[in-house]
Enzyme design. Sequence first.
Site: not given
Length: 750
Positions: A32, A259, A269
Amino acid sequence: MENRSKDFLRRIVEEDLKTGKYKEIITRFPPEPNGFPHIGHAKSISINFGIAKDYQGRCNLRMDDTNPTTEDTQYVEALKDAVEWLGFKWDKEVRYTSDYFSKLYEYAVKLIKMGKAYVDSLPEEQMREYRGTVTQAGKRSKYANRSVEENLELLEKMKNGEFKEGEHVLRAKIDMASPNMKMRDPLLYRIKHAHHFRAGDEWSIYPMYDFAHCLSDYIEGVTHSICTLEFENNREIYDWVLDTLELEPPRPYQHEFARLNINYTVMSKRKLLELVEKKIVSGWDDPRLPTIAGLRRRGYTPESILNFCEQIGVAKANSVVDVAQLEFAIRDDLNPKVPRVMCVLDPLKVTITNYEGSEELDASYYPHDVAKEGSRKVPFSKEIYIERDDFMENPTKGYYRLTPEQPVRLKHAYIIRCKEIIKDKQGNVVEIKAEYYPNSKSGSDTSGIKVRSAIQWVEANEAKKIEVRLYDRLYNKEAPEGIEDINPNSLKVVKNALIEPAVITQKPDVRFQFERHGYFFADPVEYSDDTPIFNRIVPLKDSWAKKKKATKSTPKPQPKKVQIDGEVAPMTKEQEALFAKYTKELKLNSEVANTLARDAQLSSFYEEALTTYSSPVNIANLVTNEVARELKSKSVDELKFKPKDIANLIKMVDDETISTKIAKQVFEEMSKSGQEPQQIVESRGLVQISDPAVLLPIIDEVMAKNPKNVEKFRAGNSKLFGFFVGEVLKATKGKGNPKMVNELIKKRLF
Ligand code: ATP
Ligand code: MG
């Protein structure tokens, strides 16, 4: 590919190729564009692009731009940069989910026509209430009964901006009693009157991730949709959307991996944006950040990051990687390659009273590797600077550098001896008067004088002034929560460091080892000829490991290693043979192999463990970290565990009975109690219960205790399903594998 043991994703891909499920492998990296990519994204990039490359497939770069309020083109550029810098090429043009908005809309219309989607108009709060809880089924909105025509008309009006935000949403009609909360009529579209950085003002509705992602994958012909574990519960919607629409095969399937988390680091982020916005760091490319832009500016190489991603591997269980491993990766990459030069960070003047004139000394750039060619001239005269802490007037025991009694070698030059100490009024040493031994020149030393170390220095008139930026971890805590855990000393700026002239005339983008200080990189943003600025990429050794050890109980004395200016003693023939075997045959990384090969105790422990179970890399990691730590304060006989126990512990990790994180916990327990690992895992209940033979009796008991509810359920009260799941999970103290529990209850109740 042949020698490397394959990760579970590659095994799936190979199987799918073998069975002919797909002709060509197509993956995608779907960020994104709402922030700069970080090292976690590098892992995803290396997996997605790496798999495509390994199997002659293709990998798309797709901007997942469905949330117009947080997205921006600067992030798109940063993402493209990151992928390219890591050395990958995406297939054709960069793709955008927003390019598919019209197609996605058509799919939504199709779902409505199939009676599989409806416009809901419940207020947000009520919608949440109706969703139910994990143990309680939800309730469907009355708007779910709207006719196809009404739904189509409302959706069209939503799209055209005729309603306020929050007034309506489009939902899939699935199952309000599903044990997977995500399947309780999930949202497909919401109204948002926002300008989109690519689609402009065309749309007043934006698709949700669960609707847009699977279909974008399908539209692009993706075969393996690889994502992180948080999306495990979304897989069911992924499948539902694609199957319900009855799309022409082949369709993509979702696969999840763990992850990347790194200690002393934040990796979201949102949190990184906060650091940037509050100006705690200088920007997205601050060299202390784990962003690709930050690591790159600091001087990390793409190879080191890819090697790191490969070394940590692809797993299905979440764990935290030690940041020391990332630092190891860059050292490992730079150590054989980069030139060694001399820089003095905290200069102390030395005047060599018996030297006259000047000369240029020939100095190899690669004194650590005689086979490697390359050298420069180093100017020498009677005035030089050495590092302030390379002189000690009243030396502590074990101090090997310059003292009033002890001579020292100037690297690449002569041996000097201190003759006089000059101090200022406050008593600070401001200069050393010294004498050199003319016949002690490096390479042709006939002086017979013994020194215990060699130090770096620079010639006073020719040296260049530079600024050096020394970085430390951005956070003080292993698992930082937020800004309160920031390390206030994460950046130290040294304004007046001195460097030998050859370095300054180099091309930019060159990395150096400044002898005894670490690896350095000219700052690509602020470096100028007037103010040359160098970033320290990483020190030569892991100083944090030392700090941590220092706080533990004093270790037993270790056999002394002969240590001359940062280089460790050469290996014996036997050690070299072991090292070669470990790196070549067993595929250990060189640091681990080095530790093992140099330590006879550790290597024999390691080899014995391998005879029980052969998992060379994983066992080596545990032995060189955990076991080695134990051996600092104990002898092998004092250890409570045996090599076979370590092997059995790793076996449970490999077959996914326990995670690596749990493995560390089990190890601690083993070293205290001496219990066998299997016993600890079982008795402490660290394993997920997935076995029907264990679960079914529990289910039967719950049913036997609640006969009325069983009756009601069978009479059609499907809401009670959640009740049974809840009771069974409670009875297993939360250890039941929820998916398995669900399946088994279904079998028993129907
Ligand atoms: P963050 O939580 O840092 O904001 P994100 O998951 O929201 O990250 P996306 O832009 O949605 O970021 O991620 C793009 C891809 O990168 C996704 O497939 C995601 O799973 C993957 N990814 C993100 N963070 C990590 C990580 N720490 N380790 C591995 N892969 C990651
Ligand atoms: Mg995300």
